[in-house]
Design an enzyme around this catalytic site. Structure first.
Site, short mmCIF file in Angstrom:
data_model
loop_
_atom_site.label_atom_id
_atom_site.label_comp_id
_atom_site.label_asym_id
_atom_site.label_seq_id
_atom_site.Cartn_x
_atom_site.Cartn_y
_atom_site.Cartn_z
CG ASP A 233 -2.14 0.92 0.97
OD1 ASP A 233 -2.08 1.77 0.06
OD2 ASP A 233 -3.14 0.81 1.71
C1 BGC Z 1 -5.02 3.25 0.04
C2 BGC Z 1 -5.02 2.29 -1.13
C3 BGC Z 1 -4.78 3.06 -2.40
C4 BGC Z 1 -3.48 3.83 -2.29
C5 BGC Z 1 -3.15 4.64 -3.52
C6 BGC Z 1 -3.81 4.14 0.06
O1 BGC Z 1 -3.93 5.14 1.03
O2 BGC Z 1 -5.11 2.52 1.26
O3 BGC Z 1 -6.22 1.58 -1.20
O4 BGC Z 1 -4.78 2.20 -3.51
O5 BGC Z 1 -3.58 4.74 -1.19
O6 BGC Z 1 -4.04 5.70 -3.65
#
Ligand code: BGC
Length: 847
Positions: A233
């Site tokens: 993530d």
């Molecule tokens: C989220 C993800 C997301 C990523 C990119 C993170 O804060 O938990 O689900 O894909 O950001 O935006």
């Protein structure tokens, strides 16, 4: 050369041969993003730039604003509420089509964490509280994407089921619960949909942060044989060596010089013998395999230097409208499919017969409520996309040709949103929009942008204007023109130093700082605000200049984001409620649209209350008292408390319905479409017994084991407002008979259930037939019952339909002593229209 669906599928040897051409530095470079959304190209391996994008309610692409619009599909809770895998596969194909249009190779979706608690801030973004329904919908979503050559990335692995302290929380969960519940959708999607990527979550599970967790190698690679990519993530990679030695392949975002912690440090760790180079090779192989799958690896390399291997072109029509499969797929087809999908997701939770509304003789329709005029079509956070348009309930009912009058009723929002049409105009008076001027550190003008909005989000630099360090100051200019006379509030929402000048006079001069302990996404979605009162006459225009020192923001390295905020004059809640009541009393029907707001339901934080924000409950009750023909439409991604259900004629739960929300709503209210949805999650009657998401000393213990959602209600004998699986349509059904056959050939099935249902109403309808398993005399602890299978049927009045539902072996198994076990004996199988209404009983004897 092997190809599947037109994509080049290299063998392991071919991939390893490419890796062998690269130096350690070249290999390590590939393991962190080149920027926020893309991977590095590597000409020495025939690899082009591969682009990732959020997901899941649309494909945002590489920019985060209104300039690059995206089809906004109904929220994942809505997709799951259709219980319709064929339709969801079609939505996956639609998203693949969008991805290709926007140059995206991998969608950061679906989110298959479970609805452990309705407090969870990303509840709207997850499918269901049930692992089987989540798995089936998730498989369909990924198949739709990947059959069209766009990668799915199932997230967040694992136990990221709530937002509070999500970056650090240690989720303690026993292995059986993990396997049977939280890992189950991931396993099904890896095994049955062959998903090409998995995202490792921010949180810890049983003491280890997920980007370093042994679960990646042991379960994903080992038990499930996953050959795809594990991506962190965003900013979840916390170490150089431990994360590299775990099965994490790609640290996002990049570049490593900005976000770390791999890059040069990883090359040093390899040189120092702390990380085996063979592990680095494995990660690069996985990156190249992903690239090949999405058409990003040149099949003729090294005999060609083309990094532009064309991706396959998806054709969603083949799924969603097979009759029109040869036709093109554009905005009209997208609108048609999103409209039908939204209608198929709406759950008619209660109806005393008022719905569907009879168009003939229908008088004035009072449309009331804060979400009626500006609906929420998607949830907040990384799932945000910028739709080309949105149809609000008010727009939709007007477009249906009804005699509509509107009153907002109560205000639900606490924060002021960005200035918008009709008040926002460009400096030259045309609109809607703003003009942005970018200044270099030298003070020189570095560039300009003409924008349609007053909400700004630049990530990884300022696009064509330049890199993050090339801009020191920004100016936004626009005109605000009053519609009505009154007191407007004008200001800014963001982080860092801002000045706002109105007709040259300073109205705001403020430095806004990050609230203590705020999550990055929370800071991005709901940053602090500062407003100043501006009194305007009707029709009066003022020129507005907003200035921002870019590097004064504590998050300048991450990106620059702020809004020019505008609150327009409105009555007090008492005045607005009174106006709504008189409108309702003078109308034939009242449609009250209530819902959540971005400040209570979003990624980055959990809800602290399940109540509707503001005085919406009072609004509903008083409107219903003024007009018994009141329909309440609930526009939320997750359950809200509804203490007034006995006082209103009908309740329709509509989730975040996507850009066609209002059209679909008109279709369903008027009976042109069936309200097709059934609850994918239990709708609580009160907050009593609802699982909390607040960690204690950094630990969130899943002490309830497998008993989340309906299983918890069953265990405690509690009765929710609406049970899991509930929802009615515009016809009625009788459940006639059930047969269970255990001689099922192949396919991993252990039982075949055949249910006969009859449409006993007067119109054609759609029913979701559900089958639940139970084991009353079990030697092991089990939920009272659990979902075993389901199927969608349609039938004409008086028509009888037999529907077959295969029950896989896993439904009967439990995790015990490190493996799956089937306790021999008799399992009960009951069928019906919801988890709380199971009129048909059968059983199966298994050995
Ligand atoms: C989220 C993800 C997301 C990523 C990119 C993170 O804060 O938990 O689900 O894909 O950001 O935006």
């Amino acid at each position: 050369m092997d190809t599947v669906n037109g994509a080049y599928v290299p063998s392991e040897e071919e991939l390893r041969a490419r890796v062998a051409r690269l130096s350690v530095e070249q290999k390590v470079r590939l393991l962190t993003g080149a920027d926020f959304w893309a991977l590095y190209p590597e000409p020495d391996a025939g690899l082009r730039r591969v682009v990732l994008s959020d997901g899941p309610a649309g494909v945002r692409g590489e920019t985060w604003d209104e300039r690059d619009t995206s089809a906004n599909v109904p929220s994942p809770t809505a997709l799951a509420a259709t219980w319709d895998c064929g339709r969801v596969e079609g939505i996956g194909a639609l998203l693949a089509h969008e991805a290709r249009r926007k140059g995206v190779d991998m969608l950061l979706a679906p989110t298959v964490n479970l609805h452990r608690s309705p407090y969870g801030g990303r509840h709207f973004e997850c499918f269901s509280e049930d692992p089987l329904l989540t798995a089936r919908i998730g498989i369909a979503y990924v198949r739709g994407l990947q059959r069209a050559g766009v990668a799915g990335c199932v997230k967040h692995f694992v136990a990221n089921d709530s937002e509070t302290e999500r970056m650090t929380v240690d989720v303690r969960v026993d292995e059986r619960t993990l396997r049977e519940l939280y890992l189950a959708p991931f396993e099904a999607i890896v095994r049955e949909a062959g998903v090409w990527a998995v995202m490792a979550a921010y949180n810890e599970v049983n003491g280890t942060t997920m980007t370093e967790s042994p679960l990646l190698r042991e379960i994903l690679h080992g038990d499930w044989g996953f050959d795809g990519l594990v991506v962190s993530d965003w900013t979840a990679t916390r170490s150089t060596v431990a994360a590299a030695n775990a099965a994490l392949d790609l640290a996002m975002p990049g570049p490593a010089s900005q976000f770390g912690p791999w890059g040069d440090a990883l090359a040093v760790a390899v040189a120092d013998g702390l990380v085996d180079e063979a592990l680095i090779d494995d990660k690069v192989v996985r990156i190249l395999r992903l690239a090949a799958r999405v058409g990003g690896l040149d099949p003729n390399f090294p005999n060609s230097d083309s990094l532009q291997h064309p991706p396959t072109q998806p054709n969603p029509t083949a799924y969603l409208d097979p009759a029109g499969a040869s036709a093109g797929y554009g905005p009209a087809e997208i609108a048609r499919d999103l409209r039908a999908t939204a209608a198929a997701s709406f759950v008619l939770a209660g109806n005393d017969g008022l719905l569907p509304l009879d168009r003939s003789g229908l008088g004035r329709v009072a449309v009331i409520g804060p979400n009626a005029e500006v609906a929420r079509t998607l949830g907040g956070g990384s799932a945000t996309v910028f739709p080309p348009y949105t149809i609000s309930p008010l727009d939709g009912l007007r477009a249906a040709g009804l005699d509509v009058a509107f009153a907002p009723g109560a205000l639900a929002h606490l924060r002021t949103s960005a200035a918008r049409a009709p008040w926002l105009l460009r400096p030259d008076g045309n609109g809607p929009g703003t003009e942005v001027r970018f200044f270099a550190p030298s003070g020189e003008l570095a560039g300009t942008e003409r924008r349609e909005s007053a909400a700004f989000r630049w990530m990884s630099g300022f696009g064509a204007v330049g890199a993050a360090e090339s801009v020191a100051r920004l100016e936004v200019s626009c005109v605000i023109r009053a519609t009505d006379a009154g007191l407007y509030s004008l200001g800014v929402s963001g982080l860092g130093h801002f000045r706002v000048l109105v007709d040259g006079a300073e109205a705001v001069d403020v430095t806004l700082s990050l609230p203590e302990g705020a999550d990055v996404v929370e800071a991005l979605m709901t940053p602090p605000q500062q407003l100043a009162p501006v009194k305007l006459a009707a029709g009066q225009s003022v020129s507005v200049l907003l200035e921002h020192d870019v590097h004064s923001s504590p998050m300048a390295d991450f990106g620059t984001f702020f809004e020019l905020s505008l609150e327009v004059p409105h009555g007090t809640d008492d005045e607005e409620i009174a106006a709504a009541i008189s409108l309702a009393a003078a109308s034939d029907v009242a449609v009250v649209v209530v819902g959540t707001t971005a400040e209570v339901e979003s990624e980055g934080f959990d809800r602290t209350s399940l109540a509707l924000p503001g005085r919406q409950d009072e609004l509903v009750r008083r409107v219903a008292a003024a007009n018994p023909r009141t329909v309440v439409v609930v526009n939320s991604g997750a359950p809200v408390l509804m203490p007034w259900t006995q006082e209103v004629a009908a309740v329709l739960l509509t989730w975040f319905g996507g850009q066609e929300f209002g059209h679909a709503l008109a279709d369903v209210l008027l009976g042109d479409a069936e309200p097709g949805g059934r609850l994918p999650t239990t709708w609580p009657a009160s907050e009593a017994g609802v699982l909390a998401t607040q960690p204690a000393d950094g630990v969130l213990a899943y002490t309830e084991g497998a008993d989340i959602g309906y299983r918890g209600y069953d265990r405690d004998g509690r009765v929710p407002l609406y049970p899991f699986g509930h929802g009615t349509g515009y016809t009625t059904w009788s459940y006639e008979s059930i047969t269970v056959d255990r001689n099922v050939p192949g396919g991993g099935l252990r039982a075949a259930v055949c249910v006969q249902v009859r449409n006993t109403g007067v119109r054609r309808g759609r029913e979701v037939v559900q089958v639940y398993a139970s084991r009353p005399d079990s030697a092991v602890a089990r939920p009272v019952k659990w979902l075993a299978g389901f199927a969608v049927v349609e039938a004409d009045p008086a028509e009888t339909v037999d529907v077959g539902i295969g029950i896989p072996e896993r439904v009967f198994q439990h995790w015990s002593g490190g493996g799956w076990t089937l306790e021999p004996g008799t399992f009960a199988l009951a069928a019906g229209p919801s988890s709380a209404s199971l009129p048909l009983a059968g059983q199966v004897e298994l050995t």
